[in-house]
Design a protein around this motif. Structure first.
Motif, PDB file in Angstrom:
ATOM      1  N   VAL A 133       0.859  -1.186   0.000  1.00  0.00           N
ATOM      2  CA  VAL A 133       0.000   0.000   0.000  1.00  0.00           C
ATOM      3  C   VAL A 133       0.897   1.238   0.000  1.00  0.00           C
ATOM      4  O   VAL A 133       2.057   1.191   0.414  1.00  0.00           O
ATOM      5  N   THR A 134       0.351   2.331  -0.472  1.00  0.00           N
ATOM      6  CA  THR A 134       1.080   3.601  -0.511  1.00  0.00           C
ATOM      7  C   THR A 134       0.526   4.527   0.556  1.00  0.00           C
ATOM      8  O   THR A 134      -0.679   4.783   0.607  1.00  0.00           O
ATOM      9  N   LEU A 135       1.406   5.019   1.409  1.00  0.00           N
ATOM     10  CA  LEU A 135       1.021   5.913   2.497  1.00  0.00           C
ATOM     11  C   LEU A 135       1.354   7.352   2.137  1.00  0.00           C
ATOM     12  O   LEU A 135       2.404   7.628   1.556  1.00  0.00           O
ATOM     13  N   THR A 136       0.471   8.257   2.498  1.00  0.00           N
ATOM     14  CA  THR A 136       0.687   9.678   2.266  1.00  0.00           C
ATOM     15  C   THR A 136       1.166  10.331   3.547  1.00  0.00           C
ATOM     16  O   THR A 136       0.506  10.237   4.587  1.00  0.00           O
ATOM     17  N   CYS A 137       2.298  11.006   3.493  1.00  0.00           N
ATOM     18  CA  CYS A 137       2.860  11.676   4.661  1.00  0.00           C
ATOM     19  C   CYS A 137       2.291  13.090   4.736  1.00  0.00           C
ATOM     20  O   CYS A 137       2.838  14.022   4.149  1.00  0.00           O
ATOM     21  N   GLU A 138       1.189  13.235   5.424  1.00  0.00           N
ATOM     22  CA  GLU A 138       0.499  14.523   5.480  1.00  0.00           C
ATOM     23  C   GLU A 138       0.936  15.379   6.655  1.00  0.00           C
ATOM     24  O   GLU A 138       0.932  16.601   6.568  1.00  0.00           O
ATOM     25  N   ARG A 139       1.293  14.734   7.775  1.00  0.00           N
ATOM     26  CA  ARG A 139       1.629  15.480   8.987  1.00  0.00           C
ATOM     27  C   ARG A 139       2.887  14.922   9.611  1.00  0.00           C
ATOM     28  O   ARG A 139       3.093  13.708   9.629  1.00  0.00           O
ATOM     29  N   ARG A 140       3.732  15.816  10.109  1.00  0.00           N
ATOM     30  CA  ARG A 140       4.961  15.359  10.751  1.00  0.00           C
ATOM     31  C   ARG A 140       4.629  14.624  12.051  1.00  0.00           C
ATOM     32  O   ARG A 140       3.558  14.800  12.648  1.00  0.00           O
ATOM     33  N   GLY A 141       5.555  13.797  12.485  1.00  0.00           N
ATOM     34  CA  GLY A 141       5.358  13.104  13.748  1.00  0.00           C
ATOM     35  C   GLY A 141       5.959  11.719  13.739  1.00  0.00           C
ATOM     36  O   GLY A 141       6.520  11.246  12.739  1.00  0.00           O
ATOM     37  N   PHE A 142       5.835  11.044  14.877  1.00  0.00           N
ATOM     38  CA  PHE A 142       6.212   9.639  15.032  1.00  0.00           C
ATOM     39  C   PHE A 142       4.927   8.824  14.978  1.00  0.00           C
ATOM     40  O   PHE A 142       4.020   9.040  15.791  1.00  0.00           O
ATOM     41  N   TYR A 143       4.865   7.872  14.060  1.00  0.00           N
ATOM     42  CA  TYR A 143       3.653   7.079  13.900  1.00  0.00           C
ATOM     43  C   TYR A 143       3.983   5.594  14.023  1.00  0.00           C
ATOM     44  O   TYR A 143       4.958   5.111  13.444  1.00  0.00           O
ATOM     45  N   PHE A 144       3.141   4.889  14.791  1.00  0.00           N
ATOM     46  CA  PHE A 144       3.372   3.476  15.077  1.00  0.00           C
ATOM     47  C   PHE A 144       2.265   2.636  14.455  1.00  0.00           C
ATOM     48  O   PHE A 144       1.072   2.908  14.663  1.00  0.00           O
ATOM     49  N   PHE A 145       2.678   1.624  13.703  1.00  0.00           N
ATOM     50  CA  PHE A 145       1.754   0.704  13.043  1.00  0.00           C
ATOM     51  C   PHE A 145       1.703  -0.589  13.856  1.00  0.00           C
ATOM     52  O   PHE A 145       2.733  -1.176  14.170  1.00  0.00           O
ATOM     53  N   GLY A 146       0.487  -1.061  14.136  1.00  0.00           N
ATOM     54  CA  GLY A 146       0.326  -2.265  14.906  1.00  0.00           C
ATOM     55  C   GLY A 146      -0.353  -1.960  16.231  1.00  0.00           C
ATOM     56  O   GLY A 146      -0.612  -0.801  16.569  1.00  0.00           O
ATOM     57  N   PRO A 147      -0.675  -3.018  16.996  1.00  0.00           N
ATOM     58  CA  PRO A 147      -0.427  -4.441  16.708  1.00  0.00           C
ATOM     59  C   PRO A 147      -1.360  -4.991  15.637  1.00  0.00           C
ATOM     60  O   PRO A 147      -2.327  -4.332  15.247  1.00  0.00           O
ATOM     61  N   ALA A 148      -1.044  -6.207  15.191  1.00  0.00           N
ATOM     62  CA  ALA A 148      -1.833  -6.877  14.158  1.00  0.00           C
ATOM     63  C   ALA A 148      -2.387  -8.186  14.717  1.00  0.00           C
ATOM     64  O   ALA A 148      -1.752  -8.836  15.551  1.00  0.00           O
ATOM     65  N   THR A 149      -3.573  -8.564  14.249  1.00  0.00           N
ATOM     66  CA  THR A 149      -4.207  -9.816  14.667  1.00  0.00           C
ATOM     67  C   THR A 149      -4.429 -10.698  13.439  1.00  0.00           C
ATOM     68  O   THR A 149      -4.993 -10.242  12.437  1.00  0.00           O
ATOM     69  N   VAL A 150      -3.962 -11.937  13.526  1.00  0.00           N
ATOM     70  CA  VAL A 150      -4.152 -12.930  12.462  1.00  0.00           C
ATOM     71  C   VAL A 150      -5.008 -14.042  13.023  1.00  0.00           C
ATOM     72  O   VAL A 150      -4.713 -14.589  14.100  1.00  0.00           O
ATOM     73  N   SER A 151      -6.074 -14.379  12.326  1.00  0.00           N
ATOM     74  CA  SER A 151      -6.967 -15.450  12.782  1.00  0.00           C
ATOM     75  C   SER A 151      -7.176 -16.457  11.665  1.00  0.00           C
ATOM     76  O   SER A 151      -7.141 -16.129  10.478  1.00  0.00           O
ATOM     77  N   SER A 152      -7.397 -17.708  12.050  1.00  0.00           N
ATOM     78  CA  SER A 152      -7.642 -18.796  11.103  1.00  0.00           C
ATOM     79  C   SER A 152      -8.353 -19.911  11.859  1.00  0.00           C
ATOM     80  O   SER A 152      -8.737 -19.748  13.023  1.00  0.00           O
ATOM     81  N   GLY A 153      -8.539 -21.034  11.196  1.00  0.00           N
ATOM     82  CA  GLY A 153      -9.213 -22.158  11.838  1.00  0.00           C
ATOM     83  C   GLY A 153      -9.203 -23.382  10.947  1.00  0.00           C
ATOM     84  O   GLY A 153      -8.436 -23.464   9.975  1.00  0.00           O
ATOM     85  N   ASP A 154     -10.063 -24.331  11.274  1.00  0.00           N
ATOM     86  CA  ASP A 154     -10.108 -25.589  10.516  1.00  0.00           C
ATOM     87  C   ASP A 154     -10.848 -25.402   9.203  1.00  0.00           C
ATOM     88  O   ASP A 154     -11.515 -24.382   8.973  1.00  0.00           O
ATOM     89  N   LEU A 155     -10.738 -26.417   8.343  1.00  0.00           N
ATOM     90  CA  LEU A 155     -11.338 -26.305   7.021  1.00  0.00           C
ATOM     91  C   LEU A 155     -12.849 -26.395   7.048  1.00  0.00           C
ATOM     92  O   LEU A 155     -13.524 -26.023   6.078  1.00  0.00           O
ATOM     93  N   PHE A 156     -13.427 -26.885   8.158  1.00  0.00           N
ATOM     94  CA  PHE A 156     -14.890 -26.994   8.239  1.00  0.00           C
ATOM     95  C   PHE A 156     -15.528 -25.755   8.856  1.00  0.00           C
ATOM     96  O   PHE A 156     -16.746 -25.614   8.823  1.00  0.00           O
ATOM     97  N   GLY A 157     -14.725 -24.917   9.442  1.00  0.00           N
ATOM     98  CA  GLY A 157     -15.253 -23.715  10.055  1.00  0.00           C
ATOM     99  C   GLY A 157     -15.829 -23.921  11.436  1.00  0.00           C
ATOM    100  O   GLY A 157     -16.584 -23.074  11.927  1.00  0.00           O
ATOM    101  N   PHE A 158     -15.476 -25.038  12.090  1.00  0.00           N
ATOM    102  CA  PHE A 158     -15.998 -25.306  13.419  1.00  0.00           C
ATOM    103  C   PHE A 158     -15.242 -24.526  14.509  1.00  0.00           C
ATOM    104  O   PHE A 158     -15.823 -24.126  15.495  1.00  0.00           O
TER     105      PHE A 158
END
Length: 412
Positions: free
Chosen positions: A139-164
């Motif tokens: 993705v392309t980010l636009t730097c509109e305002r000065r500062g320190f910016y932190f990305f995250g945290p991130a959540t990854v979810s998954s499960g079984d093939l049946f969806g149980f």
């Protein structure tokens, strides 16, 4: 990357699926129903399979962010690459990624939904990952305002093939993007490009710091009387003069005032503060390009800390980066007055240094403080962005360089 597991509320397999399957199987034998027997077999086979699949679904799943550059100026764009990898043989039929992006750094061509935290947005993607496969999004980010910016945290979810069953993993690590303030040329600021703070010839002379005596020597007819060391003269029975420590005349130290009103409780003018910070960055960069030692002090604190913003003068290859990072971190809330900062820090600086005050508001207290330092022999300059200030002839008459800057206008 640090992470933690979480599971949505659900019945454990051994309590829900096993006993239900066993009950259906018993009923099937008692009623001689082949249908129930087949259903029980499916429950007892599919259940453990789905449970085990879910248990290992996020095993060896990694997530990583990568910026094209970790530091950028206002107005530039930065590419962010997100990589989700499945480093095992078990395939994942579905994986959902949810990463938190600061809303001050918008994604080009994409409107992200609001996140769970204030000022954050959620970047969400769903994909499939086969064995030893990875998915990438850029993705392309636009730097509109000065500062320190932190990305995250991130959540990854998954499960079984049946969806149980489903399982989620939160990647706690945050990645930082630093956006520097906008920078102008001296011409765009309306300042002289050669010596914006006085005659350069005066800087090239070797100054001595009268507050730092390193020894004595015999008097010569060219020595002024103020250099005479009277105690040593009495002891040696001959005129002795002080040897003062030489100081670097080329040092330029900027003092940034983050206040936009004479009294901090009167409020903040955001655009005026940003212009003042941009002027400070522009002047520091211009002086640094002249190979002169540059320093920066601001009467604000570092974000998430009570430490003052302080970059002692220097000319190392990393000095300008330190100054720009300090300016990117400036908050709009002053810790002390600019007068207090100027008096406190000037006593630790080289006697030949040029002290440049950059401010969006000029008060009588600031003018008095600068007169006081000038009478002490300091070389001073004032860069004002105060739209309400019409100038002070007394400052210029005292030998203080004064520049009044209107709103900078960049080319294009």
């Amino acid at each position: 990357m640090q992470y933690r597991y979480s599971r949505p509320p659900q019945l454990p397999y051994h309590e829900a699926w096993f006993w239900m399957g066993l009950l259906i199987l018993v009923v099937g034998f008692l009623t001689h129903s082949n249908t129930l027997k087949i259903l029980a077999a499916l429950v007892l086979i599919v259940g453990p399979t789905a449970w085990l699949w879910n248990r290992f679904s996020l095993h060896r799943v990694t997530y990583q962010r990568s910026f094209s550059v970790e530091r950028a100026f206002v107005g530039e764009t930065v590419e962010l690459t997100l990589t989700l990898s499945n480093r095992k043989w078990l395939p994942l039929l579905w994986v959902k990624l949810e990463d938190e992006f600061p809303e001050q750094v918008p994604v080009v061509g994409m409107e992200l939904p609001e996140g769970n935290r204030p000022s954050y947005r959620i970047f969400r993607r769903i994909t499939a990952l086969w064995r030893q496969q990875q998915a990438k999004w850029t993705v392309t980010l636009t730097c509109e305002r000065r500062g320190f910016y932190f990305f995250g945290p991130a959540t990854v979810s998954s499960g079984d093939l049946f969806g149980f069953f489903t399982m989620a993993r939160t990647f706690e690590q945050s990645d930082r993007l630093i956006i520097y303030p906008r920078v102008y040329t001296l011409t765009e600021l309306g300042l002289p490009t050669k010596d914006p703070f006085g005659d350069r010839k005066a800087y090239q002379r070797l100054f001595e710091d009268p507050t730092r005596t390193v020894g004595v020597r015999e008097y010569t007819h060219d020595d002024p009387l103020k250099r005479v060391h009277w105690k040593m003269t009495a002891r040696m029975q001959a005129l002795q003069v002080r040897i003062w420590e030489p100081s670097e005349s080329a040092q330029v130290v900027f003092f940034l005032n983050v206040a936009t009103f004479a009294r901090f409780w009167e409020g903040i003018v955001p655009h005026l503060l940003e212009e003042t910070i941009s002027v400070a960055a522009s002047l520091a960069l211009a002086i640094s390009q002249q190979k002169r030692p540059v320093g920066l002090y601001a009467n604000a604190a570092i974000p998430r800390s009570d430490q003052p913003i302080k970059v002692p003068p220097g000319r190392s290859m990393y000095q300008m980066r330190r100054i720009l990072e300090a300016l990117a971190a400036v908050t709009p809330h002053p810790r002390i007055s600019i007068e207090q900062l100027l008096l406190r820090e000037s006593s630790h600086l080289s006697w030949g240094a040029t002290l440049v005050v950059i401010t969006a508001v000029v008060t009588p207290e600031l003018a008095q403080t600068m007169h006081r330092l000038r009478r002490a022999g300091r070389h001073l300059a004032l860069v004002s962005l105060d739209p309400r200030w019409s100038g002070d002839p007394a400052l210029e008459a005292a030998g203080i360089v004064v520049h009044q800057i209107k709103q900078p206008e960049a080319d294009g």
